[in-house]
Write an enzyme that holds these catalytic residues in place. Structure first.
Site: not given
Length: 128
Positions: A49-51, A54
């Protein structure tokens, strides 16, 4: 994206689509992403999710003068998964000057919701 040895490569993540305010990425559910009982690790879902958030932010900023970093993330793990592939669809819900907020839905091959996440990404000036 580069072929450096990063978490993206280690976990087998792949970018499927990048467009204005949207990113689609996949990740295998296998020994790299399992927790000890053989299910998809919640931390692997959060990493995906964070990737995705980002990557989406990096696509929207001026990378000559700006950098982006995950600032905050939350995740609700809805359903367990043992094998196969999960797909994250990240969509920008706020595109500010210093932060962007993304909603990320991670689903399995049948479209079942595995994880629902929201991630805030900071946008900062590059230091020379």
């Amino acid at each position: 994206m580069t072929e450096k040895q990063t978490l993206i490569k280690t976990l087998g993540m792949e970018v499927v689509e990048i467009s204005e305010g949207k990113v689609v990425m996949t990740m295998p559910v296998d020994e790299r992403t399992h927790q000890p009982l053989g299910y998809l690790h919640g931390g692997a879902s959060v990493a995906l999710a964070e990737t995705a958030a980002s990557v989406g932010t990096a696509h929207l900023i001026d990378r000559e003068t700006q950098l982006c970093f995950g600032l905050e993330i939350n995740a609700n793990h809805i359903k367990a998964k043992r094998e196969g592939t999960v797909t994250a669809v990240a969509e920008a819900v706020h595109r500010g000057r210093t932060t962007m907020v993304w909603e990320i839905n991670i689903r399995d091959e049948e479209g079942q919701l595995i994880c629902l996440s929201r991630c805030t990404v900071a946008v900062v000036p590059k230091r020379t």
